[in-house]
Each structure stands twice: as structure tokens, then as C-alpha cells.
Design a protein around this motif. Sequence first.
Motif, PDB file in Angstrom:
ATOM      1  N   UNK A 203       0.827  -1.207   0.000  1.00 36.91           N
ATOM      2  CA  UNK A 203       0.000   0.000   0.000  1.00 36.91           C
ATOM      3  C   UNK A 203       0.861   1.257   0.000  1.00 36.91           C
ATOM      4  N   UNK A 204       1.932   1.258   0.815  1.00 34.17           N
ATOM      5  CA  UNK A 204       2.796   2.431   0.891  1.00 34.17           C
ATOM      6  C   UNK A 204       3.515   2.672  -0.433  1.00 34.17           C
ATOM      7  N   UNK A 205       4.005   1.607  -1.040  1.00 32.38           N
ATOM      8  CA  UNK A 205       4.674   1.749  -2.335  1.00 32.38           C
ATOM      9  C   UNK A 205       3.693   2.253  -3.385  1.00 32.38           C
ATOM     10  N   UNK A 206       2.480   1.728  -3.366  1.00 36.79           N
ATOM     11  CA  UNK A 206       1.465   2.172  -4.317  1.00 36.79           C
ATOM     12  C   UNK A 206       1.149   3.654  -4.129  1.00 36.79           C
ATOM     13  N   UNK A 207       1.085   4.095  -2.870  1.00 37.16           N
ATOM     14  CA  UNK A 207       0.820   5.512  -2.585  1.00 37.16           C
ATOM     15  C   UNK A 207       1.936   6.383  -3.147  1.00 37.16           C
ATOM     16  N   UNK A 208       3.176   5.916  -2.994  1.00 37.75           N
ATOM     17  CA  UNK A 208       4.314   6.675  -3.527  1.00 37.75           C
ATOM     18  C   UNK A 208       4.249   6.761  -5.054  1.00 37.75           C
ATOM     19  N   UNK A 209       3.961   5.643  -5.705  1.00 36.26           N
ATOM     20  CA  UNK A 209       3.899   5.625  -7.163  1.00 36.26           C
ATOM     21  C   UNK A 209       2.746   6.479  -7.686  1.00 36.26           C
ATOM     22  N   UNK A 210       1.682   6.563  -6.919  1.00 35.78           N
ATOM     23  CA  UNK A 210       0.502   7.306  -7.361  1.00 35.78           C
ATOM     24  C   UNK A 210       0.575   8.793  -7.015  1.00 35.78           C
ATOM     25  N   UNK A 211       0.970   9.101  -5.766  1.00 36.91           N
ATOM     26  CA  UNK A 211       0.992  10.489  -5.309  1.00 36.91           C
ATOM     27  C   UNK A 211       2.373  11.139  -5.429  1.00 36.91           C
ATOM     28  N   UNK A 212       3.422  10.322  -5.335  1.00 35.32           N
ATOM     29  CA  UNK A 212       4.769  10.880  -5.266  1.00 35.32           C
ATOM     30  C   UNK A 212       5.479  11.021  -6.594  1.00 35.32           C
ATOM     31  N   UNK A 213       5.164  10.144  -7.541  1.00 37.64           N
ATOM     32  CA  UNK A 213       5.859  10.163  -8.828  1.00 37.64           C
ATOM     33  C   UNK A 213       5.163  11.126  -9.783  1.00 37.64           C
ATOM     34  N   UNK A 214       5.157  12.391  -9.410  1.00 32.93           N
ATOM     35  CA  UNK A 214       4.485  13.421 -10.193  1.00 32.93           C
ATOM     36  C   UNK A 214       5.504  14.491 -10.584  1.00 32.93           C
ATOM     37  N   UNK A 215       5.410  14.996 -11.791  1.00 33.07           N
ATOM     38  CA  UNK A 215       6.307  16.053 -12.238  1.00 33.07           C
ATOM     39  C   UNK A 215       7.543  15.496 -12.925  1.00 33.07           C
ATOM     40  N   UNK A 216       8.372  16.400 -13.402  1.00 34.58           N
ATOM     41  CA  UNK A 216       9.561  16.001 -14.152  1.00 34.58           C
ATOM     42  C   UNK A 216      10.656  15.445 -13.253  1.00 34.58           C
TER      43      UNK A 216
END
Length: 390
Positions: free
Chosen positions: A242-255
Amino acid sequence: MEVVDKDHPMSFTENISGLEKLDVSNMQEPDLRIDSVVAFLINLAELPPQQLWDTFGMGNNDGRNDVNSMYGKDPFSLQELERGKCPSGISTAEWLPPRPWNSEEISSKFQSRAEELKAGRGAGKDKPVLIWYEHISKAGGTTFCGLSKTNLGQSLVPRYFCMPKRLNSNDADGRVGSWTNEELIGYTKREKHVLVANEWDPFDLDKLHLSGRTLDGKTLRLTQDTDPLLLFVTTLRDPLDRLLSAYLFFGRIGETPPEFGLWIKRNLGRLGRYKVGEKGPFRCNVARYNAIVWRFSGGDLQHKVPASSGQKEERQFPLPMTDEKLWRDPFETAIRALSQHDLILPMDIMSKEEGQEAMRRVLGWNEVAIQKGRGNGDRESGHIVTTGKI
């Protein structure tokens, strides 16, 4: 549906959701049974990390076949779940709480009311009944919301990801987790919705009282005919996934998205500005230390070791909270709150036969297809998965 054994024909999902029919003729009082569940889980939580890892059988056995060894006891059948199988032989597991005292009655009332409303007949003067869905971010919540709209119809579910609007507010998400019981009662008088979802705030422990329940398993007398009964549902997921998924969804944004550790640190740094029910940095809660305990303890678990502990935090990840004075009470509260839920679905088997059967029995849902549209659980707008890497 897979059978556990010939004497206890119950699936894993039914067990962890408290769906078994209990023979109450020779049983302890409900509060005592929940006490034993709490004691069992706290004993596990007190084990050193390596010993707990061995207990789950996650590491290398190294030839440890000693009868006194805890290696591979795997009390939660995690290894079977990891293989995508419905665990068997757990009908007498010590960590299974009893079914909430009026769960079957509220489930039946909910299904009857939903059918009446779907048929356009109205519910008359019947007591309102609705699902309180505790939406854990990146744990199948958008899928569950999509299923609710398929099975109940668009008109019976709040439009914006199943989150209700607050009275006199223009915000699509009214942050129902911050509402008082009186606000929720008023909402059920204005709307015919039979489901509300709380995603961003802690579980409000007072909501249990609307269904006549308490944390210790004792019963409350229900006197107000106009107050809603709540059917408590949530979906859970492996916490690291769940934590990894949250990072990939919310954190991997922008250049130039931050790497994982920096993303964690930044979110924890924002938590001091988070306030229940407000617009501030509420998404930072997805990176909390033990987010599930924080959520179901009513927000009681601290997000970092206090400075007074003397421990210096010189790394990106939070220090482990090893002091029992910091985690024990919130952990116990979370266990007790989850024990009062009517249905707990592991995300990995939510869309499989066991999950479908549990939803059919508790919610009366028979459809597993999801309609297209924003907030309905479609892959483009909802990013839904019930198994896999994301």
C-alpha cells in the motif's frame, strides 16, 4: 467457495470479517472474547522484529526444526495469501474476533432498505441504514466505490468517489470522517444515500454508538428511531504494498519526482499542519508510520518518536516506535475498532470468489462489473487494482 473444514464451512474472508455464526449457548461475554483477541495480537506485536519475521516464516529456516521454535507458525496464513490462495484451517484462530452483536440484523435491514429504494418504493418510516466505508488510500477503495454504484445505482451513492457533501459547503468531498453523529443524522434525513466513504481522516470511534456498539464489545440500547444504523466496511492491503502504491501514485508526479525516502520525509514533515476535516496537507497521511493503527485508533498514534525520547533522527525514514507507552494503547484501540466492523476485505481477494461471496452475504451485492465514469472505479480515472504491483 472454499470450505475451511467440514465442521466449520467458512471461507477466510468470512472469518476475518466476523461472519461466522456463533453458538452463544456456552460462550464468554463479548467483551471478554475481544480481550483475548487483543492479548493475542499484543503478544505478537511485542516480539522483536527478527523473531516476528521468523514467526511469519518469511526468512530462511536455517534448519530450525526445534519444536520450541516459532519459525513458520504463520498465524495469519500470510504465506497462503501471498500465493493467492484462500487460507484453510483457521476457523479456531485466536485472533478472530466475534461477529458484532447486531451485525446480521443490520446487514439484513440494509439489504431490504437498498432494494426498496432501488425499486423506487421509498423506505417509509423505516430506520435509515447505510454503509460506513472506511476508505484506506491505495487499498481498493475506488474499486469498492465503483462496485457500490453498480450494485446500488448512482442515485443511492454520493457522486464524488462515494464521499458525501457537507451541508452548506461547495466542496465535493465533505470529509465525513470529521462529522459529528448529529451531522450524519441530519444528512440521512436530507439524502437517500445508503453509503458514505471516509478516506482522509481517522475513523471516528463515536460512529460505533449509532449501531449500538462499543470498543469493549458491550452493547448500547438503541432508542432513537430516526438515527441511522451503520454497517461498517473497510478494505485492507499489505502495508508495504500500500505504501509503495501511494508513492507511485501520489509521489511520482512532475519532471523530477522525489525518491522514495525523501517523499516519506517530506510527508511526515507536513503532518504538523494537518487538521482533521480541513483542506490542508491531508494526503500526507498516506505516508504515516503504521497508517492503519493511526486510522483505526481514531488518530491517536503519533507519527514520530517524540524529541523527549533522546533519540536522534538522522535519516529519512522514521525511527521505529519500540516504546510500548507510545504504541500499545493506539494498537489496542485499533484492534477493538476493527473488531466492530461488519466486513473487512483483504484487497488481494476482494474481486475473487471469496470476496464476492462475502459482499453478497453482507451487502447483498451480486454484480462485479464496474461502470465507466469518474469516481466509479474505472482504470483511467480511478487507478483500480485488486491484485498486482501498483
